[in-house]
Design an enzyme around this catalytic site. Structure first.
Site, PDB file in Angstrom:
ATOM      1  N   HIS A 266       3.006  -8.557  -3.947  1.00  0.00           N
ATOM      2  CA  HIS A 266       2.572  -9.256  -4.679  1.00  0.00           C
ATOM      3  C   HIS A 266       1.000  -8.123  -4.347  1.00  0.00           C
ATOM      4  O   HIS A 266       0.608  -7.835  -5.566  1.00  0.00           O
ATOM      5  CB  HIS A 266       2.131  -9.917  -4.729  1.00  0.00           C
ATOM      6  CG  HIS A 266       2.945 -10.988  -5.307  1.00  0.00           C
ATOM      7  ND1 HIS A 266       2.357 -12.797  -6.052  1.00  0.00           N
ATOM      8  CD2 HIS A 266       4.285 -11.134  -6.106  1.00  0.00           C
ATOM      9  CE1 HIS A 266       3.942 -13.215  -6.309  1.00  0.00           C
ATOM     10  NE2 HIS A 266       4.943 -11.712  -5.670  1.00  0.00           N
ATOM     11  N   ASP A 267       1.045  -7.622  -2.924  1.00  0.00           N
ATOM     12  CA  ASP A 267      -0.706  -6.891  -3.128  1.00  0.00           C
ATOM     13  C   ASP A 267       0.602  -5.374  -2.855  1.00  0.00           C
ATOM     14  O   ASP A 267      -0.601  -4.504  -4.270  1.00  0.00           O
ATOM     15  CB  ASP A 267      -0.888  -7.308  -1.811  1.00  0.00           C
ATOM     16  CG  ASP A 267      -2.498  -6.018  -1.328  1.00  0.00           C
ATOM     17  OD1 ASP A 267      -2.612  -4.916  -1.715  1.00  0.00           O
ATOM     18  OD2 ASP A 267      -2.573  -7.338  -0.366  1.00  0.00           O
TER      19      ASP A 267
END
Length: 757
Positions: A266-267
């Protein structure tokens, strides 16, 4: 529908009569072979593409003379693209008027929230939609008639740039960037990391490609299930055939491996879905009861998955259609016509965007602007993430969802805990920095705390998580950071996350998920269990008494599932389940997304990674077990057709890691490049203001165990390596034992301390 066709026909005749098609300049003719070899970039790790998709690189060609496409023809194609966008808007208005939309209380609505496109993303996507339609126009009128196939045409079209066209301004690489070359801190959106090309790696830009995309029409139509030679199997049939719900826990690795994988994915990557251009409404591809929509109400951006009549699960509920909306497009990074590219809505750097966001608006929404702190809400004397009051998190079915740097925080309770831990870690560091440096003002405290948190995330990723994934291959491939500063920064490389890593390789984490989530008390006893499928988008569950610490202890002691093709039923028919019995199928969606993104088959990535190209299915036996091979042969007509995500997950692990050689290769390539292309990477000596040797040594002490100890509610003990189960050599230790579980001594950031150095 007939009226739309008639309108199209009339406009087509008008375009032809006005001479908009353009004829090109025959004086600029050149051979197809020369164009592809000299002008289309080929990844240096790939010695050339093979077989039917990319044969132009490895075979001799007859000389095909293709007239150069002149500026008038390019502009005419863009006019055509704009016309089609306007026609699509009319269709969207009709769909909305008919009441076709997403039901809020449905798995498809949660799927939409998970892939929610921002307004900025939507605005950028409009130009990309026009460019894609213009490219399709060019394919038909400027190369197909010269005997080229669609793949050859796509490569030829991609040699034409936007320069001199209305799309040029929208794609200027360094437009509107005013970079400060001596800034100590990275930008929120990733811009200005690369000073030569400030847009590279920033949010709302395209993923990069390891291999040239494979679309049926060369530009945008996905590989799909169809009749004829090399037809692809139905995604849902692939899932039910290949994946079993049989649970095989990993003997040594904990669920933290899965959860950190999701947090880091997700980063690095956030692929938004398309919305209606005309009104900004979400697109629905199936009826609410799981049946097919009338053809006149199916949006062009739909690619729904057909559920077979005899599906072992969905047929019992008479579900025939699983919604899939295509990913949001973006202009190609090199400002050229050509195949559609997908947008990454977050920055491409490993920069804590899950904590801080990838837009200035989001980062400001999260701050108190006092003491460098992030906003929190206190309940039961504990600090939690603030409640969301803006979309998409405000649209949650739950009575209360959180806002964080990444809105996917609400998708699961374990993910919500991980986000909360790092939110608290920022505030803990900011408070300590304020105590050590009373003269520091809010902005300085915020930026220094953010810089330290990002460094901690990077260090844990490269020194704890990646060795678990890659095994012995970790050091051999040069991914390790080593000790001290490095001098590896390379501004000539593209920092963009690869489409292959984001869409396929990093999706391995779904295989590690457990259906039952254990919560443990301080004695290590399981005192409660949560079911995965019953807790999607219910993040406030973590606020129940003792749940927060219980989930942390569960993550650090419960085994992850073994990495293989088998995925728990909560993911294969329970994803985003709401009040009904069924949710969506994550595996089918991953297969469909890979085809939507034009990812070539698994066999092509074997060659990219240095493995032998399979000429028949038996050639897969080097890394795919025989029982899996039989299933692949029953589904796919050719080894070339096997989807990357399926082939990669079916491989046996190598080098004491958990991944097979193909995913090992793709993830190694990704993180090696993530480190090399980040000017602000925590161990880089190339920063204008690198960490001091004392500061860097302290950062390299950090472990995820210490972060859990410092930010849990009342966590008292933890094993040093939380990615591995507590056992001899990795025993549980007191959180107060700073030799067993070292910490980052923030005194290295004290102004007084600097005076003595």
């Amino acid at each position: 529908m007939a009226g739309s066709v008639a309108i199209m026909a009339v406009i087509w005749l008008c375009i032809q009569s006005l001479g908009f098609l353009g004829t090109g300049n025959s004086l600029g003719a050149y051979t197809l072979k020369t164009t592809f070899q000299n002008e289309v970039p080929v990844h240096p790790s790939s010695p050339g593409y093979d077989q039917r998709q990319d044969r132009m690189v490895t075979e001799e060609f007859k000389a095909i003379y293709v007239p150069k496409i002149d500026e008038n023809a390019l502009n005419s194609s863009i006019m055509y693209g704009n016309m089609l966008v306007k026609l699509m808007s009319r269709l969207e208005i009709n769909i909305a008027s008919a009441g076709i939309g997403l039901l809020k209380n449905s798995p498809s609505h949660s799927q939409y929230l998970y892939s929610y496109p921002s307004q900025d993303a939507l605005e950028k996507a409009v130009d990309a939609i026009v460019a894609v339609k213009a490219s399709s126009f060019l394919i038909q009128h400027h190369c197909r008639r010269y005997g080229m196939n669609y793949s050859e045409c796509a490569r030829f079209i991609s040699t034409n740039k936007f320069e001199g066209t209305p799309l040029s301004a929208a794609c200027e690489l360094n437009k509107d960037f005013n970079c400060n070359p001596i800034s100590k801190y990275r930008s929120i959106d990733g811009s200005c990391n690369n000073l030569e090309n400030p847009k590279l790696g920033s949010a709302l830009t395209a993923y990069r490609r390891l291999l040239f995309p494979n679309y049926i029409d060369g530009i945008q139509e996905p590989r799909h299930e169809r009749r004829g030679i090399h037809a692809l199997p139905n995604p849902r049939l692939v899932c039910t055939t290949m994946s079993s719900a049989t649970e095989q826990p990993d003997a040594s690795r904990t669920l933290v491996v899965m959860q950190w994988s999701e947090f880091i994915l997700h980063d690095l990557a956030y692929t938004p879905v398309r919305k209606m251009v005309a009104n900004g409404l979400p697109i629905s591809c199936c009826q609410a009861d799981g049946n097919w929509l009338s053809p006149r109400y199916i949006h062009p951006d739909c690619a729904p998955i057909h559920v077979p009549d005899h599906d072992p699960i969905y047929s019992k509920e008479f579900v025939r259609c699983m919604s899939y909306v295509r990913s949001l497009p973006v202009l190609r990074t090199d400002c050229s016509f050509g195949p559609v590219e997908q947008m990454n809505q977050v920055s491409h750097f490993l920069d804590g965007s899950t904590v801080y966001g990838s837009t200035m608006e989001k980062s400001r929404e999260l701050r108190t602007f006092e003491g460098g702190q992030l906003r929190v809400e206190v309940r039961n004397n504990r600090e939690y993430l603030p409640t969301a009051n803006t979309e998409p998190a405000s649209l949650c079915l739950s009575s209360r969802c959180y806002t964080a740097g990444d809105d996917r925080v609400n998708a699961g309770v374990q993910l919500a805990v991980m986000h909360t831990i790092w939110h608290r870690e920022h505030n803990r560091i900011a408070k300590e920095l304020a105590r050590l440096n009373p003269s520091w003002y809010d902005e300085l405290l915020y930026q220094e705390a953010r810089r330290i948190v990002i460094a901690e995330i990077q260090h844990i990723t490269f020194n704890e998580w990646l060795p678990i994934l890659l095994g012995k291959n970790y050091c051999k491939l040069g991914v390790s950071t080593g000790i001290g500063h490095n001098h590896e920064y390379n501004s000539d490389e593209d920092p963009a996350v690869s489409n292959e890593a984001a869409t396929a390789a990093l999706q391995f984490l779904k295989s590690l998920k457990q259906s039952s989530l254990h919560m443990l008390d301080e004695t290590g006893t399981v005192n409660q269990t949560l079911r995965l499928k019953d807790n999607f988008y219910k993040p406030q569950t973590i606020e129940s008494e003792d749940f927060f610490d219980g989930i942390i202890r569960g993550l650090t002691t419960q085994s992850s599932q073994k990495m293989d093709i088998n995925v728990v039923s909560d993911m294969t028919h329970g994803l985003f389940k709401t009040n009904g019995n069924l949710g969506l199928d994550a595996v089918s969606l991953d297969i469909q997304r890979g085809r939507d993104h034009g990812l070539p088959g698994y066999n092509y990535y074997r060659k990219y990674c240095g493995l032998p190209v399979a000429k028949n299915f038996a050639d897969f036996l080097d890394y795919i077990p025989s029982e899996m091979l039989k299933k692949l042969r029953s589904l796919y007509n050719s080894p070339d057709d096997v989807d990357l995500v399926i082939g990669g997950m079916a491989e046996r692990s190598v080098d004491d890691g958990i991944l097979g050689p193909t995913f090992n290769c793709l993830i190694s390539e990704q993180f090696s490049r993530t480190r090399r292309t980040d000017r602000f990477f925590y161990a880089s000596a190339k920063m204008v203001y690198p960490f001091t040797p004392d500061q860097l040594a302290n950062i390299q002490n950090v472990t995820l165990a210490r972060v859990f100890c410092d930010n849990g509610d009342k966590i008292s003990q933890m094993q040093r390596n939380v990615f591995l189960k507590p056992e001899l050599g990795n025993e549980l230790n007191s959180c107060n034992d700073f030799e067993a579980i070292p910490s980052v001594d923030l005194f290295a950031w004290a102004e007084k301390a600097k005076a003595y150095r």
